[in-house]
Motif scaffolding. Structure first.
Motif, PDB file in Angstrom:
ATOM      1  N   LEU A 264       2.777  -1.737   1.815  1.00 15.58           N
ATOM      2  CA  LEU A 264       3.581  -2.073   0.634  1.00 15.58           C
ATOM      3  C   LEU A 264       5.017  -1.604   0.832  1.00 15.58           C
ATOM      4  CD1 LEU A 264       3.885  -3.140  -2.255  1.00 15.58           C
ATOM      5  CD2 LEU A 264       3.029  -0.929  -3.064  1.00 15.58           C
ATOM      6  N   ALA A 265       5.187  -0.399   1.362  1.00 15.55           N
ATOM      7  CA  ALA A 265       6.535   0.119   1.609  1.00 15.55           C
ATOM      8  C   ALA A 265       7.254  -0.742   2.651  1.00 15.55           C
ATOM      9  CB  ALA A 265       6.465   1.568   2.071  1.00 15.55           C
ATOM     10  N   GLU A 266       6.536  -1.141   3.685  1.00 15.79           N
ATOM     11  CA  GLU A 266       7.145  -1.975   4.723  1.00 15.79           C
ATOM     12  C   GLU A 266       7.522  -3.348   4.182  1.00 15.79           C
ATOM     13  OE1 GLU A 266       4.144  -1.784   7.742  1.00 15.79           O
ATOM     14  OE2 GLU A 266       4.870   0.157   8.510  1.00 15.79           O
ATOM     15  N   ALA A 267       6.653  -3.928   3.357  1.00 14.97           N
ATOM     16  CA  ALA A 267       6.965  -5.228   2.739  1.00 14.97           C
ATOM     17  C   ALA A 267       8.174  -5.103   1.825  1.00 14.97           C
ATOM     18  CB  ALA A 267       5.756  -5.755   1.964  1.00 14.97           C
TER      19      ALA A 267
ATOM     20  N   GLU B  57      -1.069  -9.005  -5.728  1.00 14.45           N
ATOM     21  CA  GLU B  57      -1.036  -8.346  -4.413  1.00 14.45           C
ATOM     22  C   GLU B  57      -1.068  -6.824  -4.553  1.00 14.45           C
ATOM     23  OE1 GLU B  57      -1.399  -9.685  -1.364  1.00 14.45           O
ATOM     24  OE2 GLU B  57      -1.772 -11.512  -2.502  1.00 14.45           O
ATOM     25  N   ILE B  58      -0.326  -6.291  -5.498  1.00 14.48           N
ATOM     26  CA  ILE B  58      -0.325  -4.840  -5.712  1.00 14.48           C
ATOM     27  C   ILE B  58      -1.703  -4.399  -6.212  1.00 14.48           C
ATOM     28  CG2 ILE B  58       0.630  -2.970  -7.117  1.00 14.48           C
ATOM     29  CD1 ILE B  58       3.369  -4.418  -6.859  1.00 14.48           C
ATOM     30  N   ASN B  59      -2.296  -5.159  -7.131  1.00 20.38           N
ATOM     31  CA  ASN B  59      -3.638  -4.825  -7.624  1.00 20.38           C
ATOM     32  C   ASN B  59      -4.667  -4.834  -6.499  1.00 20.38           C
ATOM     33  OD1 ASN B  59      -3.050  -4.275 -10.281  1.00 20.38           O
ATOM     34  ND2 ASN B  59      -3.445  -6.352 -10.972  1.00 20.38           N
ATOM     35  N   ARG B  60      -4.530  -5.765  -5.560  1.00 20.05           N
ATOM     36  CA  ARG B  60      -5.449  -5.819  -4.426  1.00 20.05           C
ATOM     37  C   ARG B  60      -5.384  -4.513  -3.641  1.00 20.05           C
ATOM     38  NH1 ARG B  60      -4.554  -6.841   0.572  1.00 20.05           N
ATOM     39  NH2 ARG B  60      -2.474  -7.668   0.253  1.00 20.05           N
ATOM     40  N   LEU B  61      -4.175  -4.023  -3.375  1.00 19.43           N
ATOM     41  CA  LEU B  61      -4.010  -2.752  -2.661  1.00 19.43           C
ATOM     42  C   LEU B  61      -4.557  -1.579  -3.472  1.00 19.43           C
ATOM     43  CD1 LEU B  61      -0.408  -3.182  -1.212  1.00 19.43           C
ATOM     44  CD2 LEU B  61      -2.523  -2.953   0.105  1.00 19.43           C
ATOM     45  N   VAL B  62      -4.263  -1.561  -4.768  1.00 19.52           N
ATOM     46  CA  VAL B  62      -4.716  -0.474  -5.642  1.00 19.52           C
ATOM     47  C   VAL B  62      -6.240  -0.421  -5.685  1.00 19.52           C
ATOM     48  CG1 VAL B  62      -4.859   0.239  -8.072  1.00 19.52           C
ATOM     49  CG2 VAL B  62      -2.645  -0.312  -7.050  1.00 19.52           C
ATOM     50  N   HIS B  63      -6.889  -1.577  -5.847  1.00 15.78           N
ATOM     51  CA  HIS B  63      -8.346  -1.605  -5.922  1.00 15.78           C
ATOM     52  C   HIS B  63      -8.970  -1.191  -4.587  1.00 15.78           C
ATOM     53  CE1 HIS B  63      -9.143  -3.193  -9.966  1.00 15.78           C
ATOM     54  NE2 HIS B  63      -7.956  -3.740  -9.832  1.00 15.78           N
TER      55      HIS B  63
ATOM     56  N   ARG C 282      13.810  -6.113   0.815  1.00 14.27           N
ATOM     57  CA  ARG C 282      15.128  -5.538   0.462  1.00 14.27           C
ATOM     58  C   ARG C 282      16.188  -5.918   1.478  1.00 14.27           C
ATOM     59  NH1 ARG C 282      15.526  -0.044   0.767  1.00 14.27           N
ATOM     60  NH2 ARG C 282      17.399  -0.123  -0.457  1.00 14.27           N
ATOM     61  N   SER C 283      15.804  -6.002   2.737  1.00 15.76           N
ATOM     62  CA  SER C 283      16.780  -6.289   3.797  1.00 15.76           C
ATOM     63  C   SER C 283      17.378  -7.687   3.680  1.00 15.76           C
ATOM     64  CB  SER C 283      16.142  -6.106   5.176  1.00 15.76           C
ATOM     65  OG  SER C 283      15.218  -7.149   5.447  1.00 15.76           O
ATOM     66  N   ARG C 284      16.778  -8.538   2.876  1.00 11.44           N
ATOM     67  CA  ARG C 284      17.273  -9.912   2.700  1.00 11.44           C
ATOM     68  C   ARG C 284      18.354 -10.026   1.621  1.00 11.44           C
ATOM     69  NH1 ARG C 284      11.533 -12.953   2.125  1.00 11.44           N
ATOM     70  NH2 ARG C 284      10.478 -11.823   3.774  1.00 11.44           N
ATOM     71  N   PHE C 285      18.644  -8.903   0.952  1.00  9.28           N
ATOM     72  CA  PHE C 285      19.567  -8.937  -0.180  1.00  9.28           C
ATOM     73  C   PHE C 285      20.709  -7.957   0.018  1.00  9.28           C
ATOM     74  CE2 PHE C 285      15.451 -10.334  -1.635  1.00  9.28           C
ATOM     75  CZ  PHE C 285      15.753 -11.441  -2.404  1.00  9.28           C
ATOM     76  N   THR C 286      21.813  -8.256  -0.646  1.00  8.92           N
ATOM     77  CA  THR C 286      22.951  -7.345  -0.624  1.00  8.92           C
ATOM     78  C   THR C 286      22.689  -6.194  -1.599  1.00  8.92           C
ATOM     79  OG1 THR C 286      24.113  -8.427  -2.451  1.00  8.92           O
ATOM     80  CG2 THR C 286      24.525  -9.302  -0.217  1.00  8.92           C
TER      81      THR C 286
END
Length: 188
Positions: free
Chosen positions: A150-153, A58-64, A158-162
């Motif tokens: 990516l930042a929003e995801a 997924e990150i590679n897709r955004l980078v490309h 992050r909001s799902r974890f302590t």
């Protein structure tokens, strides 16, 4: 020493774990130690391999996509990330070492980034041979906008974890980066 396909093992780094790619449909893949139950299966090496490959994809897709939209190569985007994340001003030599490229390839990369307005070369020291690379402010804003999903995801996940769980995740990611960096150094 000849290795048979599928039978390669590395006893120096991974003990008796087979050095082959873990896949979801691998008939030889176990489901964890029966005594340890489903929790062991959820945290086995295979589960990590699959999750890391999916995230990397997924990150590679955004980078490309970013690279294509800005007339860059994916390696150029890796260089931008290295310049952005550097603890001290990045130099072409440090960038070459970080990316594992030749000096000529790094020069071409920095030339493309500079022409596209993403970086600037600055001679800051009394030694005019020393060049520092900086991420251009306008380009930083464009990248921030492009990578906002990516930042929003990341923020949603992050909001799902302590805080304690996130600290463990960060420790794991730091350890992975350290191990991968050590492994890359051995293969250069």
């Amino acid at each position: 020493m000849r290795r048979r396909s599928g039978a390669a093992r590395s006893s120096d780094r991974y003990g008796d774990y087979p050095c082959r790619v873990a896949t979801v449909n691998d008939p030889r893949r176990g489901t964890g130690d029966a005594e340890q139950g489903p929790a062991a299966a959820a945290t086995d090496l295979h589960a990590f391999a699959v999750a890391l490959r999916r995230m990397n994809g997924e990150i590679n897709r955004l980078v490309h996509a970013f690279a294509g939209d800005h007339g860059l190569h994916a390696t150029d985007v890796q260089a931008l990330a290295a310049i952005l994340d550097a603890d001290a001003p990045m130099t072409p030599k440090r960038l070459r070492e970080h990316l594992g490229l030749t000096s000529g390839a790094v020069t071409a990369c920095v030339d493309r980034l500079e022409r596209a307005g993403h970086v600037r070369r600055v001679r800051e020291s009394a030694d005019r041979r020393v060049v520092h690379l900086y991420y251009a402010a306008d380009a930083r804003s464009a990248a921030r906008t492009y990578f906002r999903p990516l930042a929003e995801a990341t923020e949603a996940a992050r909001s799902r974890f302590t805080g304690e769980e996130l600290a463990v995740v960060l420790r794991f990611l730091a350890a992975m980066n350290e191990e991968l960096g050590t492994g890359a150094d051995r293969h250069r």
